[in-house]
Design an enzyme around this catalytic site. Structure first.
Site, PDB file in Angstrom:
ATOM      1  N   HIS A   1     -14.945  46.677  35.089  1.00 13.79           N
ATOM      2  CA  HIS A   1     -15.472  47.564  34.294  1.00 13.79           C
ATOM      3  C   HIS A   1     -16.659  46.795  33.780  1.00 13.79           C
ATOM      4  O   HIS A   1     -16.597  46.216  32.433  1.00 13.79           O
ATOM      5  CB  HIS A   1     -14.293  47.895  33.096  1.00 13.79           C
ATOM      6  CG  HIS A   1     -14.713  48.953  32.085  1.00 13.79           C
ATOM      7  ND1 HIS A   1     -15.946  49.577  32.158  1.00 13.79           N
ATOM      8  CD2 HIS A   1     -13.942  49.461  31.396  1.00 13.79           C
ATOM      9  CE1 HIS A   1     -15.913  50.563  31.134  1.00 13.79           C
ATOM     10  NE2 HIS A   1     -14.622  50.605  30.615  1.00 13.79           N
TER      11      HIS A   1
ATOM     12  N   LYS B   1      -9.218  71.717  42.966  1.00 12.63           N
ATOM     13  CA  LYS B   1      -9.039  72.664  43.821  1.00 12.63           C
ATOM     14  C   LYS B   1      -8.986  72.288  45.305  1.00 12.63           C
ATOM     15  O   LYS B   1      -9.146  72.881  46.418  1.00 12.63           O
ATOM     16  CB  LYS B   1     -10.097  73.750  43.853  1.00 12.63           C
ATOM     17  CG  LYS B   1     -10.158  74.481  42.403  1.00 12.63           C
ATOM     18  CD  LYS B   1     -11.199  75.274  42.262  1.00 12.63           C
ATOM     19  CE  LYS B   1     -11.378  75.951  40.910  1.00 12.63           C
ATOM     20  NZ  LYS B   1     -12.739  76.444  40.569  1.00 12.63           N
TER      21      LYS B   1
ATOM     22  N   ARG C   1     -13.306  57.036  25.127  1.00  9.84           N
ATOM     23  CA  ARG C   1     -14.248  56.048  24.599  1.00  9.84           C
ATOM     24  C   ARG C   1     -15.576  55.790  25.543  1.00  9.84           C
ATOM     25  O   ARG C   1     -16.707  55.957  25.169  1.00  9.84           O
ATOM     26  CB  ARG C   1     -13.842  54.329  24.496  1.00  9.84           C
ATOM     27  CG  ARG C   1     -14.061  53.778  23.354  1.00  9.84           C
ATOM     28  CD  ARG C   1     -12.912  52.651  23.137  1.00  9.84           C
ATOM     29  NE  ARG C   1     -11.810  53.229  23.584  1.00  9.84           N
ATOM     30  CZ  ARG C   1     -10.958  53.521  22.661  1.00  9.84           C
ATOM     31  NH1 ARG C   1     -11.324  53.185  21.310  1.00  9.84           N
ATOM     32  NH2 ARG C   1      -9.816  54.343  22.614  1.00  9.84           N
ATOM     33  N   THR C   2     -15.204  55.490  26.875  1.00  7.34           N
ATOM     34  CA  THR C   2     -16.362  55.100  27.631  1.00  7.34           C
ATOM     35  C   THR C   2     -17.260  56.283  27.888  1.00  7.34           C
ATOM     36  O   THR C   2     -18.550  56.412  27.967  1.00  7.34           O
ATOM     37  CB  THR C   2     -15.896  54.509  28.999  1.00  7.34           C
ATOM     38  OG1 THR C   2     -14.995  53.536  28.600  1.00  7.34           O
ATOM     39  CG2 THR C   2     -17.044  54.092  29.795  1.00  7.34           C
TER      40      THR C   2
ATOM     41  N   ARG D   1     -16.453  56.895  37.298  1.00  5.91           N
ATOM     42  CA  ARG D   1     -15.192  56.081  36.942  1.00  5.91           C
ATOM     43  C   ARG D   1     -14.202  56.572  37.847  1.00  5.91           C
ATOM     44  O   ARG D   1     -13.978  57.912  38.184  1.00  5.91           O
ATOM     45  CB  ARG D   1     -14.613  56.331  35.293  1.00  5.91           C
ATOM     46  CG  ARG D   1     -13.085  56.006  35.258  1.00  5.91           C
ATOM     47  CD  ARG D   1     -12.702  55.963  33.712  1.00  5.91           C
ATOM     48  NE  ARG D   1     -13.358  54.810  33.222  1.00  5.91           N
ATOM     49  CZ  ARG D   1     -12.953  54.256  31.999  1.00  5.91           C
ATOM     50  NH1 ARG D   1     -11.682  55.083  31.456  1.00  5.91           N
ATOM     51  NH2 ARG D   1     -13.288  53.253  31.329  1.00  5.91           N
TER      52      ARG D   1
END
Lengths: 310, 180
Positions: free
Chosen positions: A136, A86, A58-59, A108
């Protein structure tokens, strides 16, 4: 007019004036979504880096659509397909992205504080799109916009936040922002999911949702993370749904004009029944539309100007 | 005090706008819709629509356009301009449009407005009506309907004041503060 902050890391940093400017800009940008050509040239030639070191649908898509509606280009990295897998360090990854001259980074990360840390390492503004169990901010802003559109005010409203308050960055950002804007906030959830020092946010605590639902103008349900069951924070999803779930029975006690928010993704039948999630009180999908508008407003306000004054 | 000169009184403005309305009707464009450019083009568009209604007995629709997202100097301005609401309550593709603004100067605002309009559809035509044309164009743009044309110096400012935005109706010519 411009924001008092260069980065959006915590709602704590925003002044009431900042919030008003963001919401007003978002409201005026909303109309673009309904045009035949859903795009304006305001951020032509700007590059927005979408750095999602933790999964998000969503975000991430919301920021992507917001950037595109303003004609900015986007660069996306995610944990799965990136060099992180990696063994590259976080700082190396970000420095490499920075070498491509982004004008703004959206970050995020599963660990609290990563966006703050990165904001000190890069030359461009940073937006926190969710960090660990910390904050958030853009979710709290879009929730505020949704509430404001429904209720025409924030001051004096009673907002009930129900669920895993302890681990929820959505709850934390919302508690801080709603209090700042003059709302009365109650939180409810299993005792194991209410943080010990929660009173510092100036919120009322309840362990029985039936006590707060009748008073609430706004009911904000939080997603219950299924993996918390293994942590022993609640006995079973069924028991959680019985005591803290929003369903037809619990909604019987709610105000007639109460609105229900949920940040998604929804666990139907756990924290909210399908019937209520799709019912007349629910504004869950409005939250998604408003999310695009709020993120457009932030991108416009944060990367449209030369950053000379900083 | 910087010097200022009264260019138009309310009565003169009204007569001018009436003349513009008459010319629009004479050109056979009475079916066109009006789109005011924010901020002062909007009350002017309504003023023009009232005169058109007096002549044709039909009030044309009025839309409101904010052009800030289309400015060509967004990467240069010191502070991000405040975005205002755009409201186009009709299908642009089905209409002829008369754009309305207070002052025509460099032409850059009109360029931005044309780009914005096109994002709403493909108008049959777009004409431009301005209350004052002060010269100094930087782009190849001219108005079909001009209320008043005046010669200005670069450091002068034309201030169109309107009831809705400034509390009174008049047009002033001012010397620019920063040049003194």
């Amino acid at each position: 007019m411009s924001l008092s902050q260069r980065h959006i890391l915590s709602v704590n940093d925003l002044t009431q004036k900042d919030v008003a400017l963001i919401l007003k800009t978002a409201e005026n940008l909303e109309e673009i979504a309904h045009r035949p050509v859903k795009k304006v040239p305001a951020l032509r030639g700007k590059l927005i880096g979408l750095c999602f070191f933790e999964n998000s649908t969503r975000t991430r898509s919301s920021f992507e659509v917001a950037a595109k509606r303003l004609s900015a280009d986007t660069l996306s990295i995610s944990t799965g397909g990136s060099s992180i897998a990696k063994g590259e360090t976080l700082l190396d990854t970000i420095k490499n992205i920075e070498a491509m001259q982004p004008d703004l980074l959206v970050v995020r990360h599963a660990s609290s504080g990563v966006p703050q840390f990165l904001s000190k390492q890069v030359a461009c503004p940073v937006i926190n799109a969710g960090d660990g169990s910390h904050e958030h901010p853009t979710q709290a802003l879009l929730d505020l916009m949704t509430i404001l559109k429904e209720k025409k005010k924030i001051k004096g409203l009673h907002v009930a936040i129900i669920g895993d308050i302890l681990n929820s960055r959505v709850a934390r950002s919302n508690m801080i922002l709603l209090k700042k804007m003059g709302a009365k906030v109650s939180v409810a959830g299993p005792a194991t999911m209410i943080p010990a020092e929660v009173e510092q946010y100036g919120v009322e605590v309840a362990h029985d949702i039936k006590k707060i639902i009748p008073k609430a103008d706004v009911i904000m349900m939080l997603r219950i993370q299924r993996e918390r069951e293994a942590d022993g924070l609640f006995p079973s999803l069924r028991e959680y749904a019985r005591f803290f779930g929003l369903n037809r029975e619990t909604m019987r006690h709610a105000k007639k004009d109460a609105v229900i928010l949920h940040p998604g993704p929804v666990n139907r039948g756990v924290e909210i029944s399908a019937e209520v999630a799709d019912g007349p009180h629910s504004v869950i999908l409005d939250q998604v539309s408003n999310g695009v508008a709020v993120r457009m407003a932030l991108l416009y306000l944060m990367c449209g100007v030369k950053q000379m004054s900083f | 005090m910087p010097e200022q000169k009264l260019l138009m009184t309310e009565a003169q403005m009204d007569k001018t706008i009436q003349g513009m309305a008459q010319k629009i009707v004479d050109d056979g464009l009475q079916e066109a819709v009006l789109v005011g450019i924010k901020t002062r083009g909007v009350p002017l568009a309504h003023w023009l629509s009232r005169h058109l209604a007096q002549i044709t007995r039909k009030t044309p629709k009025v839309g409101e356009l904010d052009i800030n997202l289309y400015r060509d100097d967004l990467s240069e301005v010191a502070e991000q301009p405040v975005v205002n609401k755009t409201e186009i309550p009709f299908d642009v593709s089905a209409c002829g449009i008369v754009l309305v603004d207070d002052v025509l100067y460099t032409g850059r605002t009109i360029r931005a407005a044309l780009d914005a309009l096109i994002d709403f559809g493909r108008p049959k035509f777009v004409k431009l009506a301005v209350l004052v044309d002060r010269g100094w164009r930087e782009l190849p743009i001219q108005a079909e309907y001009t209320g008043k044309r005046i010669e200005t110096k670069a450091d002068e400012v034309i201030k169109v004041m309107l009831q809705e935005t400034d509390g009174k109706n008049e047009v002033l010519l001012k010397e620019h503060f920063s040049k003194r």
